[in-house]
Structure formats: structure tokens, C-alpha cells
Design an enzyme around this catalytic site. Structure first.
Site, mmCIF file in Angstrom:
data_model
loop_
_atom_site.group_PDB
_atom_site.id
_atom_site.type_symbol
_atom_site.label_atom_id
_atom_site.label_comp_id
_atom_site.label_asym_id
_atom_site.label_seq_id
_atom_site.Cartn_x
_atom_site.Cartn_y
_atom_site.Cartn_z
ATOM 1 N N GLU A 1 11.192 5.435 0.239
ATOM 2 C CA GLU A 1 11.498 4.879 -1.092
ATOM 3 C C GLU A 1 11.874 5.936 -2.129
ATOM 4 O O GLU A 1 12.519 5.624 -3.132
ATOM 5 C CB GLU A 1 10.322 4.049 -1.606
ATOM 6 N N HIS B 1 7.967 -1.127 -5.513
ATOM 7 C CA HIS B 1 6.647 -0.517 -5.763
ATOM 8 C C HIS B 1 6.115 -0.905 -7.147
ATOM 9 O O HIS B 1 5.858 -0.037 -7.995
ATOM 10 C CB HIS B 1 6.737 1.002 -5.618
ATOM 11 N N ASP C 1 6.495 -4.104 -0.795
ATOM 12 C CA ASP C 1 6.543 -3.525 -2.149
ATOM 13 C C ASP C 1 6.700 -2.011 -2.050
ATOM 14 O O ASP C 1 6.921 -1.343 -3.061
ATOM 15 C CB ASP C 1 5.261 -3.880 -2.912
ATOM 16 N N SER D 1 0.826 -1.205 0.000
ATOM 17 C CA SER D 1 0.000 0.000 0.000
ATOM 18 C C SER D 1 0.865 1.261 0.000
ATOM 19 O O SER D 1 1.130 1.824 -1.064
ATOM 20 C CB SER D 1 -0.940 -0.044 1.196
ATOM 21 N N ARG D 2 1.293 1.695 1.154
ATOM 22 C CA ARG D 2 2.215 2.828 1.233
ATOM 23 C C ARG D 2 3.210 2.550 2.358
ATOM 24 O O ARG D 2 2.834 2.041 3.428
ATOM 25 C CB ARG D 2 1.481 4.144 1.511
HETATM 26 P P1 NAI Z 1 -9.753 2.055 -2.019
HETATM 27 O O1 NAI Z 1 -9.981 3.504 -1.806
HETATM 28 O O2 NAI Z 1 -10.666 1.310 -2.942
HETATM 29 O O3 NAI Z 1 -9.797 1.290 -0.609
HETATM 30 C C1 NAI Z 1 -9.173 1.753 0.545
HETATM 31 C C2 NAI Z 1 -9.939 1.242 1.748
HETATM 32 O O4 NAI Z 1 -9.234 1.618 2.922
HETATM 33 C C3 NAI Z 1 -11.363 1.827 1.860
HETATM 34 O O5 NAI Z 1 -12.307 0.790 2.024
HETATM 35 C C4 NAI Z 1 -11.284 2.726 3.100
HETATM 36 O O6 NAI Z 1 -12.497 2.774 3.823
HETATM 37 C C5 NAI Z 1 -10.188 2.004 3.892
HETATM 38 N N1 NAI Z 1 -9.605 2.853 4.927
HETATM 39 C C6 NAI Z 1 -9.393 4.199 4.919
HETATM 40 N N2 NAI Z 1 -8.858 4.592 6.089
HETATM 41 C C7 NAI Z 1 -8.734 3.464 6.846
HETATM 42 C C8 NAI Z 1 -8.270 3.222 8.157
HETATM 43 N N3 NAI Z 1 -7.842 4.222 8.937
HETATM 44 N N4 NAI Z 1 -8.264 1.963 8.615
HETATM 45 C C9 NAI Z 1 -8.725 0.948 7.842
HETATM 46 N N5 NAI Z 1 -9.193 1.111 6.593
HETATM 47 C C10 NAI Z 1 -9.206 2.361 6.113
HETATM 48 O O7 NAI Z 1 -8.240 1.907 -2.466
HETATM 49 P P2 NAI Z 1 -7.556 0.717 -3.263
HETATM 50 O O8 NAI Z 1 -7.674 0.948 -4.720
HETATM 51 O O9 NAI Z 1 -8.005 -0.571 -2.711
HETATM 52 O O10 NAI Z 1 -6.005 0.966 -2.894
HETATM 53 C C11 NAI Z 1 -5.521 0.804 -1.574
HETATM 54 C C12 NAI Z 1 -4.131 1.379 -1.490
HETATM 55 O O11 NAI Z 1 -3.232 0.603 -2.283
HETATM 56 C C13 NAI Z 1 -3.986 2.801 -2.069
HETATM 57 O O12 NAI Z 1 -4.286 3.765 -1.088
HETATM 58 C C14 NAI Z 1 -2.566 2.855 -2.481
HETATM 59 O O13 NAI Z 1 -1.822 3.404 -1.408
HETATM 60 C C15 NAI Z 1 -2.150 1.405 -2.667
HETATM 61 N N6 NAI Z 1 -1.776 1.053 -4.045
HETATM 62 C C16 NAI Z 1 -0.553 0.456 -4.263
HETATM 63 C C17 NAI Z 1 -0.159 0.076 -5.513
HETATM 64 C C18 NAI Z 1 1.156 -0.620 -5.770
HETATM 65 O O14 NAI Z 1 1.602 -0.671 -6.927
HETATM 66 N N7 NAI Z 1 1.825 -1.176 -4.777
HETATM 67 C C19 NAI Z 1 -1.032 0.344 -6.679
HETATM 68 C C20 NAI Z 1 -2.313 0.915 -6.338
HETATM 69 C C21 NAI Z 1 -2.647 1.259 -5.071
#
Ligand code: NAI
Length: 325
Positions: free
Chosen positions: A260, A292, A255, A230-231
Site C-alpha cells: 500500500e 487504510h 482496508d 490489520s496489516r
Molecule cells: P492489540 O495489541 O490490542 O491486540 C493484538 C492481539 O493479537 C493480541 O491479543 C495478541 O496476543 C494477538 N496476537 C499477536 N500475535 C499473534 C499471532 N501470531 N496469532 C494470533 N494472535 C496474535 O492490538 P489492537 O489494538 O487490537 O490492533 C490490532 C491490529 O490492528 C494492529 O496491530 C494494527 O496492525 C491494526 N490496526 C489497524 C487500523 C486501521 O486503521 N485499519 C487502526 C489500528 C490498528
């Protein structure tokens, strides 16, 4: 529209260049990342296109505004790298690609978890040397174990399906539970206490900064495997190292990493690495670090290019902006 495209890699050109003609825009591909020093390279453009490690600080936002640039196109989902107060105050619109291939990231997380658990990264190097010993490479069955998914948005939901496919019990935590999912929502502490594998899929916010820290690691099961696609700053790296040193943590797939920027996506193999935390992490046999690249599939790259240029087209033509941050 003229777009200054920062931090260009060959694979960006591959997908964006042919599509740019279809969307009627000119893209100026720039290898440098966007910083206060490089912002001037956007001179003459109407928009900048940036990626996860291009930080739009107040200074950068002011630099963009002084060049008359009113549009930032994020070719990624996360937007923690943009100072939104600054962009808002300067009247700069920020558009992102909220979803391109959630499956790509979830599949990658599972691949990394399996690699760490079954030690495929070590087996690969051994057999290339014709060291056919399997001593020290024993893993555990996933079947029947408990997986914890933190953040059950688009990627988290794919992850839940994948864990279920492995016949695992799936626990979940999210601020906004989705009762339609095939997982049991539990409080965060319970997830930490009961999970054999933890996969992080929430965004980086003030609330989630160092979600995995000394205290939460203490609550986790002995031998837990943690995956972060994620991050980086969701994990306190120093606490992670302690957990690995004392054997509490059984495996880690990273990842993303808190520091980074400047390292990931670059070939620094000929340089001295000054980040002692990352170098320490890379010494553990049960830690897999990737750069990443969870998103990095053909399908995702194509979707990113299309959605980014759709965003530019919508802005240019005064259409409804669906992906505004
Ligand atoms: P999304 O917005 O669909 O889902 C994120 C979820 O996290 C939501 O259900 C939200 O309610 C929940 N959330 C927010 N604050 C929270 C908290 N304090 N505690 C628990 N849950 C919480 O986002 P998606 O598309 O699923 O992406 C998730 C993350 O993945 C992104 O924020 C991004 O950082 C990361 N990412 C990484 C990639 C990579 O190449 N490694 C590529 C794309 C995204």
C-alpha cells in the site's frame, strides 16, 4: 519541543494544530513522507511524528540520529514500520498510540463485511444509473453463521461483541487467549475450517506474515468472507486472487494491502497504476478495497492527537513513558 510532522494531511492539521499550543510544542507540518531522501527536512527539530507508511529503516534511523533527533512519535498503534534494532542501537526512543478507538476499526470491519456480503457497493452504483435490477446481488444472513476472529486484543474484542450482536457463533484464535470473552477459542486450523466470515485483528509479525495463504485458504469454507483491517502482509495477495478466481472465497474486504505504501492515502487517479496485483484485486465484483481508513473517525483522530502530544510532553519533561515501543 519542535516536531517535524511527516506525511501531513488536512485532517492531521485539523486535530494537531490547535492542541499543539496546549502542549507547548511547535509542529512543522511536512507533506512528504519520511524516507532516506526526506529525512533532512527534520533538521532543527527534536522529534519526528510519522504514520503507518513511513518506514524507519536503518538508513532513516541513522539520518535522524545524525540530525540529533532522539524521539520518534508514531501517531498509530502498529510499529512494524520501524526497525527497532536500529533505533535502539542509536538511542532513539519510539513512542506510539497503543489505543485510540478500537471500536472505530471493528465497526469499520463489520461495515465492510456487510457491504461485501450484501453487495451495497454494487447496488449503490446501479441505482445511481437507475439500473434497479437486483440480479446478482443476493447475499447471505449473518444471523446464525460462524465468525472467526484472529487476534483478540482491543479491536478483536470489539469485533467479538459486534459479531455476537448479529447472533453469530464466534470462534477466536490468539496466542494469549482471554477466557473472559464471549467467544470459543479454537486452534487456528479449526477457525479456518469452520468460519463463514474471518476478521483479522492480530499485528504483523514474523509469525503472522502471510497467515492467509494458499494452504490456509484451502482449509477455509466455500464462500468464506475475509476482512483485513490489520496489516496488508497478513494476506498473501497472490493466493487471495487464486481463491477468488476459483470461487473458494466469496468476498473480501481489504482496508490494508501488502504494497500500500505510495498508493494508499494518495490521489493517484490520474496516474498509471503499475501494481498488477492491486489492479487485479479491484476487478473482482466481490472485493471491496479501502485506503487504510478503519481508524478514521472524529473520536479516533482526537484521541490520536492527544495521546501523541501527551507522549511528546512526557518525554520532554522526563516523565514515565507509558507508550514506549
Ligand atoms: P492489540 O495489541 O490490542 O491486540 C493484538 C492481539 O493479537 C493480541 O491479543 C495478541 O496476543 C494477538 N496476537 C499477536 N500475535 C499473534 C499471532 N501470531 N496469532 C494470533 N494472535 C496474535 O492490538 P489492537 O489494538 O487490537 O490492533 C490490532 C491490529 O490492528 C494492529 O496491530 C494494527 O496492525 C491494526 N490496526 C489497524 C487500523 C486501521 O486503521 N485499519 C487502526 C489500528 C490498528
Amino acid at each position: 519541543m519542535d516536531i517535524a510532522f511527516f506525511r501531513t494531511k488536512p485532517y492531521d492539521r485539523l486535530w494537531f494544530e490547535p492542541l499543539s499550543k496546549e502542549y507547548g510544542c511547535r509542529i512543522h507540518f511536512i507533506e512528504a513522507g519520511l524516507t532516506a531522501d526526506t529525512v533532512v527536512l527534520a533538521s532543527g527539530s527534536n522529534a519526528v511524528c510519522i504514520f503507518v507508511n513511513d518506514y524507519v529503516t536503518e538508513e532513516v534511523a541513522e539520518g535522524l540520529a545524525s540530525l540529533g533527533i532522539k524521539l520518534i512519535l508514531l501517531r498509530c498503534a502498529g510499529f512494524n514500520n520501524v526497525n527497532l534494532d536500529a533505533t535502539k542501537a542509536l538511542g532513539i526512543t519510539v513512542l506510539r498510540v497503543p489505543s485510540y478507538s478500537p471500536a472505530a476499526v471493528a465497526e469499520f470491519s463489520m461495515a465492510a463485511i456487510l457491504t461485501v456480503n450484501r453487495q451495497l457497493h454494487r447496488a449503490y452504483t446501479r441505482t445511481r444509473d437507475f439500473n434497479m435490477s437486483i440480479n446478482g446481488l443476493m447475499g447471505r444472513d449473518m444471523n446464525g453463521k460462524t465468525a472467526g476472529v484472529i487476534g483478540t486484543g482491543k479491536i478483536g474484542q470489539c469485533m467479538i461483541d459486534i459479531f455476537n450482536g448479529f447472533h453469530m457463533k464466534v470462534l477466536a484464535y490468539d496466542l494469549y487467549p482471554n477466557e473472559n470473552l464471549d467467544a470459543v477459542y479454537v486452534p487456528l486450523d479449526e477457525l479456518f475450517e469452520k468460519s463463514d466470515v474471518i476478521s483479522l485483528h492480530c499485528p504483523l509479525t514474523a509469525d503472522t506474515y502471510h497467515l492467509v495463504n494458499e494452504l490456509s485458504i484451502q482449509k477455509m469454507k466455500q464462500g468464506v468472507i475475509i476482512s483485513n483491517t490489520s496489516r496488508g502482509s497478513l494476506i498473501d495477495s497472490a493466493a487471495l486472487i487464486e481463491g477468488l478466481k476459483n470461487g473458494k472465497i466469496g468476498g473480501v474486504a481489504l482496508d490494508v494491502y501488502e504494497e500500500e505504501e505510495g498508493l494508499f492515502y494518495e490521489d493517484v487517479s490520474n496516474k498509471i497504476i503499475h501494481d498488477d496485483v492491486l489492479t487485479r484485486l479491484s476487478t473482482f465484483p466481490n472485493v471491496l478495497i479501502t485506503s487504510h481508513m478503519g481508524f478514521f473517525t472524529r473520536e479516533a483522530m482526537q484521541a490520536i492527537a492527544i495521546e501523541t502530544l501527551e507522549n511528546a510532553f512526557a518525554y520532554e519533561n522526563g516523565m514515565k513513558l507509558l507508550n514506549i515501543v
